[in-house]
Design a protein around this motif. Structure first.
Motif, PDB file in Angstrom:
ATOM      1  N   GLY A 191       3.968  -9.428   3.970  1.00  0.00           N
ATOM      2  CA  GLY A 191       4.147  -8.041   3.563  1.00  0.00           C
ATOM      3  C   GLY A 191       5.575  -7.561   3.646  1.00  0.00           C
ATOM      4  O   GLY A 191       5.838  -6.352   3.726  1.00  0.00           O
ATOM      5  N   LEU A 192       6.534  -8.506   3.616  1.00  0.00           N
ATOM      6  CA  LEU A 192       7.952  -8.136   3.701  1.00  0.00           C
ATOM      7  C   LEU A 192       8.343  -7.208   2.560  1.00  0.00           C
ATOM      8  O   LEU A 192       9.085  -6.230   2.745  1.00  0.00           O
ATOM      9  CB  LEU A 192       8.816  -9.397   3.662  1.00  0.00           C
ATOM     10  CG  LEU A 192      10.331  -9.179   3.626  1.00  0.00           C
ATOM     11  CD1 LEU A 192      10.802  -8.610   4.956  1.00  0.00           C
ATOM     12  CD2 LEU A 192      11.053 -10.497   3.321  1.00  0.00           C
ATOM     13  N   ALA A 193       7.862  -7.499   1.363  1.00  0.00           N
ATOM     14  CA  ALA A 193       8.155  -6.688   0.182  1.00  0.00           C
ATOM     15  C   ALA A 193       7.165  -7.080  -0.903  1.00  0.00           C
ATOM     16  O   ALA A 193       6.419  -8.063  -0.769  1.00  0.00           O
ATOM     17  CB  ALA A 193       9.590  -6.927  -0.289  1.00  0.00           C
ATOM     18  N   THR A 194       7.138  -6.322  -1.986  1.00  0.00           N
ATOM     19  CA  THR A 194       6.279  -6.682  -3.117  1.00  0.00           C
ATOM     20  C   THR A 194       6.891  -7.870  -3.856  1.00  0.00           C
ATOM     21  O   THR A 194       8.095  -8.151  -3.748  1.00  0.00           O
ATOM     22  CB  THR A 194       6.133  -5.519  -4.099  1.00  0.00           C
ATOM     23  OG1 THR A 194       7.428  -5.249  -4.692  1.00  0.00           O
ATOM     24  CG2 THR A 194       5.612  -4.273  -3.405  1.00  0.00           C
ATOM     25  N   VAL A 201       6.825 -17.136  -0.913  1.00  0.00           N
ATOM     26  CA  VAL A 201       5.379 -16.887  -0.800  1.00  0.00           C
ATOM     27  C   VAL A 201       5.036 -16.418   0.607  1.00  0.00           C
ATOM     28  O   VAL A 201       4.239 -15.480   0.798  1.00  0.00           O
ATOM     29  CB  VAL A 201       4.580 -18.156  -1.166  1.00  0.00           C
ATOM     30  CG1 VAL A 201       3.078 -17.912  -0.984  1.00  0.00           C
ATOM     31  CG2 VAL A 201       4.866 -18.576  -2.608  1.00  0.00           C
ATOM     32  N   ARG A 202       5.648 -17.030   1.614  1.00  0.00           N
ATOM     33  CA  ARG A 202       5.386 -16.606   2.993  1.00  0.00           C
ATOM     34  C   ARG A 202       5.862 -15.164   3.235  1.00  0.00           C
ATOM     35  O   ARG A 202       5.214 -14.391   3.944  1.00  0.00           O
ATOM     36  CB  ARG A 202       6.090 -17.554   3.970  1.00  0.00           C
ATOM     37  CG  ARG A 202       5.504 -18.962   3.957  1.00  0.00           C
ATOM     38  CD  ARG A 202       6.128 -19.838   5.054  1.00  0.00           C
ATOM     39  NE  ARG A 202       5.692 -21.217   4.892  1.00  0.00           N
ATOM     40  CZ  ARG A 202       6.435 -22.199   4.388  1.00  0.00           C
ATOM     41  NH1 ARG A 202       7.680 -21.953   4.013  1.00  0.00           N
ATOM     42  NH2 ARG A 202       5.952 -23.415   4.267  1.00  0.00           N
ATOM     43  N   ALA A 203       6.980 -14.814   2.622  1.00  0.00           N
ATOM     44  CA  ALA A 203       7.486 -13.440   2.758  1.00  0.00           C
ATOM     45  C   ALA A 203       6.500 -12.452   2.148  1.00  0.00           C
ATOM     46  O   ALA A 203       6.266 -11.358   2.692  1.00  0.00           O
ATOM     47  CB  ALA A 203       8.854 -13.319   2.083  1.00  0.00           C
ATOM     48  N   LEU A 204       5.901 -12.838   1.015  1.00  0.00           N
ATOM     49  CA  LEU A 204       4.895 -11.986   0.379  1.00  0.00           C
ATOM     50  C   LEU A 204       3.650 -11.887   1.261  1.00  0.00           C
ATOM     51  O   LEU A 204       3.090 -10.795   1.429  1.00  0.00           O
ATOM     52  CB  LEU A 204       4.531 -12.560  -0.997  1.00  0.00           C
ATOM     53  CG  LEU A 204       3.517 -11.749  -1.809  1.00  0.00           C
ATOM     54  CD1 LEU A 204       4.087 -10.385  -2.176  1.00  0.00           C
ATOM     55  CD2 LEU A 204       3.101 -12.512  -3.070  1.00  0.00           C
ATOM     56  N   GLU A 205       3.218 -13.011   1.836  1.00  0.00           N
ATOM     57  CA  GLU A 205       2.047 -13.002   2.727  1.00  0.00           C
ATOM     58  C   GLU A 205       2.265 -12.079   3.926  1.00  0.00           C
ATOM     59  O   GLU A 205       1.342 -11.405   4.390  1.00  0.00           O
ATOM     60  CB  GLU A 205       1.756 -14.420   3.222  1.00  0.00           C
ATOM     61  CG  GLU A 205       1.162 -15.354   2.179  1.00  0.00           C
ATOM     62  CD  GLU A 205       0.912 -16.749   2.727  1.00  0.00           C
ATOM     63  OE1 GLU A 205      -0.086 -17.366   2.319  1.00  0.00           O
ATOM     64  OE2 GLU A 205       1.724 -17.217   3.562  1.00  0.00           O
TER      65      GLU A 205
END
Length: 477
Positions: A400-403, A394-398
């Protein structure tokens, strides 16, 4: 090799066609003690090779075994039993009848099985035997951990040299009800046990409905309680739909579905759990809610009733502290979907007695589950390891690392996981994961367990995943 068969035991013969099971059974057991799947096919259709009647034949197979075990008679199950599912069903039958289980595995080379098949009047065929031998290799690895009272592995030589001591018990009357389950252990010459007839389930959501279904399908009488009629109706409908799918896929005979459904009673009154032998709480993952449930149940239920929480992370000892039965309280954490997932985490609280732990282990095994034991520590085994992984996604999504789609694809293909983290979050429940993470963060004060802002926002917005139709992805209801 000397094989000892306790009184009233189920003896499970495990091996591919041509491995020598039937010859071994005829040599060491009475004709009336051996229940053969081939013989049951012949009794049903006059032809033991008629595979079209296998469903009916196995119903008869299990019924004969059940009647013998309820009468305290030795019963020898002569079927291949090379799949984990087949062995789990036989173990579950024995546990429900309070019978010990002895597994005898036949480790014979493929060439020997094929040679023996060639001289049989009814050949099984190379393709089938090759598949059974491969499954048997897997069975030999798994059997030591499957929870038998005793297990033996026989190669060709051991089959010839084996000595079998069958300790037969005197005849006794059957239990007054086929739903009676004796779960007992022997300590110092005295038998201390607990009879599980009726199971109460608090909550009929995803987990509660699955637990109720699983218990009913294994023969237990079930009372499931919800807070209002709407939620109760929704949960019971979920049970019906689940069993209907099992029937469509050939996993559950229609008559067994009907019998299981007849064992389930829904209620909105906590008082209706008064006469249950064991109560499983499957409410929302909040300590205040669970404590209030246990306070009420402790006033209602007799002293003998065992309490089990299906919590995935909250302290068992803290929950038990609001009751007067800390020694008869433990964690019994099932996994979603309960009728399918084989694992149960059995959690020992600070005061949980050995007898309670043993009784609940045998109860879970009677449901066909594999039990692992954990101490009362936030997250137990699975969530202690899983939650940081999901929160990092979830943090990676927040960031903007990837979709979310690409993160899920990367985890599925790169780590060989069956689901990506966002698919799994939707499946488990975003709100459930949020509450688990919040509880673990409060315990550890470790930033790895702090719920990301996005997770909290989605919980507050009611975007809880599959169960609400929308989470990280959208779903048709």
């Amino acid at each position: 090799m000397r094989i000892v068969v306790p009184p009233g035991a189920l003896v499970m013969l495990v091996g591919p066609a041509g491995s020598g099971k039937t010859t071994f059974a005829r040599r060491h057991f009475r004709e009336t003690e051996v229940v053969s799947s081939d013989r049951c096919r012949a009794l049903v259709s006059d032809d033991e090779s008629d595979m079209s009647v296998s469903g009916r034949a196995f119903q008869l197979f299990f019924e004969i075994l059940r009647h013998r075990l309820e009468l305290g008679r030795v019963a020898v199950a002569d079927s291949t039993a090379v799949t984990a599912r087949a062995r789990a069903e036989l173990r579950s039958l024995a546990r429900r009848c309070g019978a010990p289980v002895v597994a005898v595995a036949f480790d014979v080379p493929l060439e020997v099985c094929l040679a023996r098949d060639m001289v049989r009047a009814r050949r099984v065929g190379r393709e089938v035997i090759e598949r059974q031998v491969e499954l048997m290799r897997q069975a030999l690895e798994r059997i030591p951990a499957e929870g038998y009272d005793a297990w033996y592995v026989l190669d060709e030589r051991a089959q010839e040299e084996a000595e079998v001591e069958v300790r037969r018990s005197p005849r006794r009357q059957a239990a007054s009800s086929p739903a009676v389950r004796e779960v007992a252990r022997n300590t110092g010459g005295e038998v201390h046990g607990m009879t599980i007839r009726k199971v109460g389930v608090v909550g009929c959501g995803l987990m509660g409905s699955g637990i109720a279904e699983t218990c009913a399908r294994q023969g237990y009488e079930v009372v499931v309680r919800e807070v209002n009629d709407e939620l109760l109706e929704r949960g019971l409908r979920r049970v019906q739909q689940s069993m209907a799918r099992a029937v469509e896929r050939g996993k559950l005979p229609p008559e067994e579905r009907d019998a299981a459904w007849a064992r389930i009673r829904g209620t909105v009154r906590m008082d209706d759990l008064r006469d249950c032998d064991l109560v499983i709480e499957a409410a929302v993952e909040r300590m205040d809610v669970k404590k209030e449930i246990w306070r009420e149940l402790d006033r209602i239920c007799p002293e003998r009733t065992l309490f089990c929480s299906n919590t995935s992370s909250l302290s068992i000892t803290e929950q038990a502290s609001v009751t007067r039965r800390g020694d008869r309280f433990c964690g019994l954490h099932f996994f979603n979907p309960v009728p399918v997932m084989k694992l149960v985490e059995l959690v020992r609280g600070l005061q949980t007695s050995e007898e309670t732990l043993d009784t609940c282990r045998r109860f879970a095994e009677s449901l066909g589950k594999t039990v692992v034991v954990a101490k009362d520590y936030p997250g137990f085994i699975v969530n202690l390891l899983l939650v940081p992984f999901l929160l990092d996604a979830v943090r990676a999504l927040e960031k903007g690392l990837a979709t979310k789609e690409d993160i899920d694809t990367a985890v599925r293909l790169g780590l060989n996981h069956p689901m990506g983290p966002f698919e799994l979050l939707d499946f488990v429940g975003i709100d459930t994961t949020y509450y688990i993470a919040e509880a673990m963060f409060q315990e550890f004060k470790d930033p790895r367990y702090a719920p990301p802002v996005l997770l909290k926002q989605m919980t507050l917005a009611g975007h809880h995943g599959r169960k609400t139709g929308r989470g990280f992805y959208e779903y048709r209801q």
